[in-house]
Scaffold this active site. Structure first.
Site, PDB file in Angstrom:
ATOM      1  N   HIS A 250      72.383  66.814  28.242  1.00 23.00           N
ATOM      2  CA  HIS A 250      71.571  66.446  27.083  1.00 23.00           C
ATOM      3  C   HIS A 250      70.379  65.595  27.500  1.00 23.00           C
ATOM      4  O   HIS A 250      69.349  65.585  26.833  1.00 23.00           O
ATOM      5  CB  HIS A 250      72.411  65.670  26.057  1.00 23.00           C
ATOM      6  CG  HIS A 250      73.438  66.500  25.366  1.00 23.00           C
ATOM      7  ND1 HIS A 250      74.680  66.751  25.902  1.00 23.00           N
ATOM      8  CD2 HIS A 250      73.404  67.144  24.169  1.00 23.00           C
ATOM      9  CE1 HIS A 250      75.369  67.510  25.074  1.00 23.00           C
ATOM     10  NE2 HIS A 250      74.626  67.770  24.025  1.00 23.00           N
ATOM     11  N   ASP A 323      72.576  77.280  25.273  1.00 24.63           N
ATOM     12  CA  ASP A 323      72.929  75.987  24.703  1.00 24.63           C
ATOM     13  C   ASP A 323      71.682  75.482  23.977  1.00 24.63           C
ATOM     14  O   ASP A 323      70.598  76.085  24.068  1.00 24.63           O
ATOM     15  CB  ASP A 323      73.369  75.018  25.805  1.00 24.63           C
ATOM     16  CG  ASP A 323      74.251  73.884  25.278  1.00 24.63           C
ATOM     17  OD1 ASP A 323      74.297  73.692  24.038  1.00 24.63           O
ATOM     18  OD2 ASP A 323      74.893  73.195  26.089  1.00 24.63           O
TER      19      ASP A 323
END
Length: 427
Positions: A250, A323
């Site tokens: 992330h 993702d």
């Protein structure tokens, strides 16, 4: 009622996407509360019925996107939609851009109560154009539970793994799938197929079933079966394996230095087992794995990994999701428009949560117009997406219960009993 029960009552049976003829290692008997005999898959549409023939390039490109929309009602305007998409309501965004899917996400106003979610998803589906809408959510259970407080609180993967009982993995997934279906949600971004071999992993940890590749593989296969029992598409993640890293994708771009032999032993087994159990979708990882692709590009942008390994070597024929494209791990080398194009060229079918939808869409449209993304490549993705939607009969209004029925199907006594049983077995 759940999807399979609703379809049985309507004289129909659930069909799940098939993508491998390899027999699964973990062929569990169906749960006694979810026994369905699947019929042969429905015939593909004849050329004269092929929905792609009637779709424009803009409509086809729209199928490749699954963004976040804002608000709790499909028809109500929200300032964030105006800022990001130029129109106010979620329904208007779907219609304007011919979206193939939407992901429900906390912090957007999407998720308030069971009745609200079920009403919201019904309104989103009603806004779809020539192809039905795919609605997804991250409901892994455990620490990633986007519908916390609304659905049955089922233990997460690490707790299920501790029980060592494959029926717990299957029943947990079935319980979740039945409640997602009741809410009008057709795809879950679960189960996690990563093997948590690094105790310092900051992003996977208890989201994984454990650190033994073979045991994780069996649990993943059972969970895929459970999602199918409950009538929801399953998505294994994060390919080619996010288990051995101490970096969070992330916020940065992890590098996993497994050799090819180590990948085969540690990372690949759960994905192979998922494919053997006809998993519907695979999500890519924003990680670099030099043994599979020495270019330095993350797997999400790697043709060697998504097309060469996942499709070519493992034989996966279903839908590939990126993702979330707003994660820093995939944005290190290229701009947001180029990332979207490279993901499609690598073999991804659906672009999840692009940080700037307009930039990403314009870049993909330009790449199609220039021939960089060929018509053949575009059609491959659209056909895979439409096939998934056909398999789960998303164009049939009988597929999902009404909002009033949905409320009654949350946290049933049988579902809560499954959760208690798993927690007790783990303790």
């Amino acid at each position: 009622m759940s999807l399979h029960r609703a379809l049985l009552g309507a004289g129909l049976l659930v069909v799940v996407a098939g993508c491998s003829s390899t027999p699964p290692r973990t062929a569990l008997p169906s749960s006694p509360t979810a026994s369905v005999v699947a019929p042969p898959p429905p015939p593909s549409p004849s050329p004269s019925e092929d929905p792609m023939e009637k779709m424009t390039v803009e409509e086809k490109v729209g199928q490749l996107f699954m963004p976040v929309l804002y608000g709790s009602s499909a028809r109500a305007a929200h300032q964030e939609n105006l800022a990001r998409y130029g129109v106010g309501s979620p329904a208007e965004v779907i219609r304007r851009y011919h979206l193939g899917g939407v992901i429900l996400f906390p912090g957007t106003g999407n998720i308030e109560s069971a009745r609200q979610v079920a009403t919201f998803t019904a309104g989103l589906r009603a806004a779809a154009g020539k192809a039905p809408l795919l609605i997804g959510v991250d409901q892994e259970n455990g620490i990633v539970s986007r519908l916390k407080g609304i659905v049955t609180e089922v233990p997460g993967a690490s707790v299920i793994g501790q029980t060592g009982d494959l029926r717990n993995a299957r029943d947990a997934a079935r319980v979740t799938a039945e409640e997602l279906n009741a809410l009008g949600i057709s795809l879950d971004f679960a189960p996690v197929a990563d093997v948590n071999v690094n105790p310092n992993n900051p992003v996977i940890g208890p989201r994984a079933y454990g650190n033994d590749p073979e045991k994780v593989a069996d649990m993943v296969g059972a969970a895929v079966q459970g999602f199918h029992d409950g009538g929801v598409a399953a998505t294994v993640k994060h390919f080619p394996g996010h288990g051995d890293t101490n970096v969070d994708s992330h916020t940065s771009l992890p590098v996993i230095d497994h050799t090819r032999a180590e990948w085969e032993k540690l990372d690949a087994p759960p994905f192979k087992e998922a494919i053997a159990n006809d998993v519907d979708a695979v999500m890519s990882a924003h990680i670099v794995m030099p043994a599979l692709d020495p270019s330095g590009d993350p797997a999400t942008l790697s043709k060697k990994i998504l097309t060469g390994v996942l499709r070519g070597e493992l034989g996966f024929e279903g839908v590939v999701f990126t993702d979330a494209l707003n994660m820093d791990g995939v944005r290190k080398k290229y701009g947001d428009g180029e990332v979207a194009v490279r993901a499609i060229l690598a073999g991804a079918d659906i672009l999840l949560m692009p940080p700037d939808f307009g930039v990403a869409r314009d870049a993909v449209l330009a790449a199609v117009a220039s021939g960089r993304i060929t018509a053949t490549r575009l059609n491959q993705s659209v056909e895979r997406i439409l096939h998934l939607k056909r398999e789960f009969r998303l164009d049939d209004p009988r597929t999902f219960p009404t909002p009033a029925e949905a409320v009654k199907l949350m946290k049933t006594s049988e579902h809560r009993a499954v959760a208690r049983r798993i927690n007790g077995a783990a303790k």
